[in-house]
Design a protein around this motif. Structure first.
Motif, PDB file in Angstrom:
ATOM      1  N   ILE A  84       0.832  -1.212   0.000  1.00  0.00           N
ATOM      2  CA  ILE A  84       0.000   0.000   0.000  1.00  0.00           C
ATOM      3  C   ILE A  84       0.863   1.256   0.000  1.00  0.00           C
ATOM      4  O   ILE A  84       0.684   2.139  -0.842  1.00  0.00           O
ATOM      5  CB  ILE A  84      -1.004  -0.017   1.167  1.00  0.00           C
ATOM      6  CG1 ILE A  84      -2.066  -1.107   0.914  1.00  0.00           C
ATOM      7  CG2 ILE A  84      -1.656   1.358   1.350  1.00  0.00           C
ATOM      8  CD1 ILE A  84      -3.060  -1.304   2.031  1.00  0.00           C
ATOM      9  N   VAL A  85       1.831   1.355   0.917  1.00  0.00           N
ATOM     10  CA  VAL A  85       2.665   2.570   0.939  1.00  0.00           C
ATOM     11  C   VAL A  85       3.600   2.621  -0.269  1.00  0.00           C
ATOM     12  O   VAL A  85       3.896   3.705  -0.770  1.00  0.00           O
ATOM     13  CB  VAL A  85       3.437   2.756   2.272  1.00  0.00           C
ATOM     14  CG1 VAL A  85       2.472   2.994   3.417  1.00  0.00           C
ATOM     15  CG2 VAL A  85       4.349   1.615   2.569  1.00  0.00           C
ATOM     16  N   ILE A  86       4.036   1.486  -0.758  1.00  0.00           N
ATOM     17  CA  ILE A  86       4.880   1.467  -1.963  1.00  0.00           C
ATOM     18  C   ILE A  86       4.085   1.978  -3.164  1.00  0.00           C
ATOM     19  O   ILE A  86       4.565   2.811  -3.937  1.00  0.00           O
ATOM     20  CB  ILE A  86       5.463   0.059  -2.207  1.00  0.00           C
ATOM     21  CG1 ILE A  86       6.516  -0.250  -1.129  1.00  0.00           C
ATOM     22  CG2 ILE A  86       6.063  -0.051  -3.607  1.00  0.00           C
ATOM     23  CD1 ILE A  86       6.990  -1.688  -1.104  1.00  0.00           C
ATOM     24  N   THR A  87       2.863   1.521  -3.312  1.00  0.00           N
ATOM     25  CA  THR A  87       2.014   1.991  -4.411  1.00  0.00           C
ATOM     26  C   THR A  87       1.715   3.480  -4.269  1.00  0.00           C
ATOM     27  O   THR A  87       1.746   4.215  -5.264  1.00  0.00           O
ATOM     28  CB  THR A  87       0.710   1.177  -4.473  1.00  0.00           C
ATOM     29  OG1 THR A  87       1.036  -0.207  -4.656  1.00  0.00           O
ATOM     30  CG2 THR A  87      -0.187   1.639  -5.616  1.00  0.00           C
ATOM     31  N   ALA A  88       1.440   3.946  -3.057  1.00  0.00           N
ATOM     32  CA  ALA A  88       1.185   5.377  -2.836  1.00  0.00           C
ATOM     33  C   ALA A  88       2.392   6.213  -3.241  1.00  0.00           C
ATOM     34  O   ALA A  88       2.249   7.280  -3.845  1.00  0.00           O
ATOM     35  CB  ALA A  88       0.824   5.630  -1.375  1.00  0.00           C
ATOM     36  N   ALA A  89       3.588   5.721  -2.950  1.00  0.00           N
ATOM     37  CA  ALA A  89       4.820   6.428  -3.326  1.00  0.00           C
ATOM     38  C   ALA A  89       5.048   6.377  -4.832  1.00  0.00           C
ATOM     39  O   ALA A  89       5.367   7.396  -5.457  1.00  0.00           O
ATOM     40  CB  ALA A  89       6.008   5.835  -2.582  1.00  0.00           C
ATOM     41  N   GLU A  90       4.878   5.200  -5.423  1.00  0.00           N
ATOM     42  CA  GLU A  90       5.124   5.042  -6.863  1.00  0.00           C
ATOM     43  C   GLU A  90       4.134   5.846  -7.704  1.00  0.00           C
ATOM     44  O   GLU A  90       4.521   6.501  -8.661  1.00  0.00           O
ATOM     45  CB  GLU A  90       5.001   3.567  -7.267  1.00  0.00           C
ATOM     46  CG  GLU A  90       6.148   2.699  -6.855  1.00  0.00           C
ATOM     47  CD  GLU A  90       5.930   1.252  -7.270  1.00  0.00           C
ATOM     48  OE1 GLU A  90       6.887   0.659  -7.771  1.00  0.00           O
ATOM     49  OE2 GLU A  90       4.815   0.711  -7.095  1.00  0.00           O
ATOM     50  N   GLN A  91       2.846   5.769  -7.359  1.00  0.00           N
ATOM     51  CA  GLN A  91       1.821   6.371  -8.206  1.00  0.00           C
ATOM     52  C   GLN A  91       1.568   7.845  -7.914  1.00  0.00           C
ATOM     53  O   GLN A  91       1.186   8.587  -8.809  1.00  0.00           O
ATOM     54  CB  GLN A  91       0.519   5.579  -8.092  1.00  0.00           C
ATOM     55  CG  GLN A  91       0.619   4.209  -8.704  1.00  0.00           C
ATOM     56  CD  GLN A  91      -0.706   3.474  -8.730  1.00  0.00           C
ATOM     57  OE1 GLN A  91      -1.758   4.012  -8.397  1.00  0.00           O
ATOM     58  NE2 GLN A  91      -0.665   2.217  -9.125  1.00  0.00           N
ATOM     59  N   TRP A  92       1.730   8.260  -6.652  1.00  0.00           N
ATOM     60  CA  TRP A  92       1.376   9.631  -6.291  1.00  0.00           C
ATOM     61  C   TRP A  92       2.513  10.409  -5.645  1.00  0.00           C
ATOM     62  O   TRP A  92       2.354  11.574  -5.315  1.00  0.00           O
ATOM     63  CB  TRP A  92       0.150   9.646  -5.374  1.00  0.00           C
ATOM     64  CG  TRP A  92      -1.087   9.251  -6.111  1.00  0.00           C
ATOM     65  CD1 TRP A  92      -1.814  10.027  -6.958  1.00  0.00           C
ATOM     66  CD2 TRP A  92      -1.730   7.984  -6.091  1.00  0.00           C
ATOM     67  NE1 TRP A  92      -2.862   9.308  -7.465  1.00  0.00           N
ATOM     68  CE2 TRP A  92      -2.841   8.056  -6.948  1.00  0.00           C
ATOM     69  CE3 TRP A  92      -1.481   6.784  -5.421  1.00  0.00           C
ATOM     70  CZ2 TRP A  92      -3.693   6.989  -7.165  1.00  0.00           C
ATOM     71  CZ3 TRP A  92      -2.326   5.725  -5.641  1.00  0.00           C
ATOM     72  CH2 TRP A  92      -3.425   5.824  -6.497  1.00  0.00           C
ATOM     73  N   GLY A  93       3.638   9.782  -5.397  1.00  0.00           N
ATOM     74  CA  GLY A  93       4.750  10.477  -4.756  1.00  0.00           C
ATOM     75  C   GLY A  93       4.537  10.729  -3.284  1.00  0.00           C
ATOM     76  O   GLY A  93       5.234  11.554  -2.674  1.00  0.00           O
TER      77      GLY A  93
END
Length: 168
Positions: free
Chosen positions: A54-63
């Protein structure tokens, strides 16, 4: 004690598992983050983060910056490795810690995929520690008699997954 970049903690309580490790499907992760309207301005906490998706996706997709917390040291190692492979380890951190001891006030978004009773155990902590405007997003389980601000669902070929949002 307060650590760098707004990641805080409070005094320790005995560690208690609040849910078994079950991977969240990518379609559910995407729907949770979309419902919470995550942006690069957010600090996303994932309580019971497992492999950190979840936090990896939040970082990858939205910074977005993120903190994943889990009791299982193997899941924390896996999450750190996944963040490194994704090249976003500068945006996310992972901690092996009891969720009940974590200081939540720095978070702007809190993601949960815990058991119903665990959500209820955290409900008052979430309401008292998070700032107005913060969002809480859960997968599959609600918060009892605390009505969500919004509910959506996503489906795969087998199941439909409800996703709940509370905005403080």
């Amino acid at each position: 004690m307060k650590s760098a970049k707004g990641f805080g903690q409070t005094p320790h309580q005995p560690a208690t598992s609040l849910a078994p490790y079950v991977r969240t499907l990518p379609i559910v992760v995407d729907a949770m983050l979309a419902l919470a309207q995550v942006t690069a301005e957010d600090l996303v906490y994932d309580l019971g983060c497992g492999d950190g998706r979840i936090v990896i996706t939040a970082a990858e997709q939205w910074g977005a910056r993120g903190l994943g917390v889990d009791l299982d040291p193997e899941r924390i190692r896996e999450a750190k490795q996944r963040a490194k492979q994704a090249g976003i380890e500068h945006l996310v951190r992972f901690k092996q810690q009891n969720l009940l001891n974590l200081k939540l006030s720095p978070a702007t978004v809190v993601a949960l995929y815990l058991l119903p009773g665990s959500n209820l155990r955290l409900r008052d902590k979430l309401r008292s520690e998070l700032a107005p405007g913060s969002r809480i997003v859960t997968h599959s389980f609600d918060m009892g008699d605390w009505p969500p601000s919004q509910v959506t669902q996503v489906s795969d070929v087998i199941n439909t997954y409800p996703i709940y949002l509370w905005q403080l």
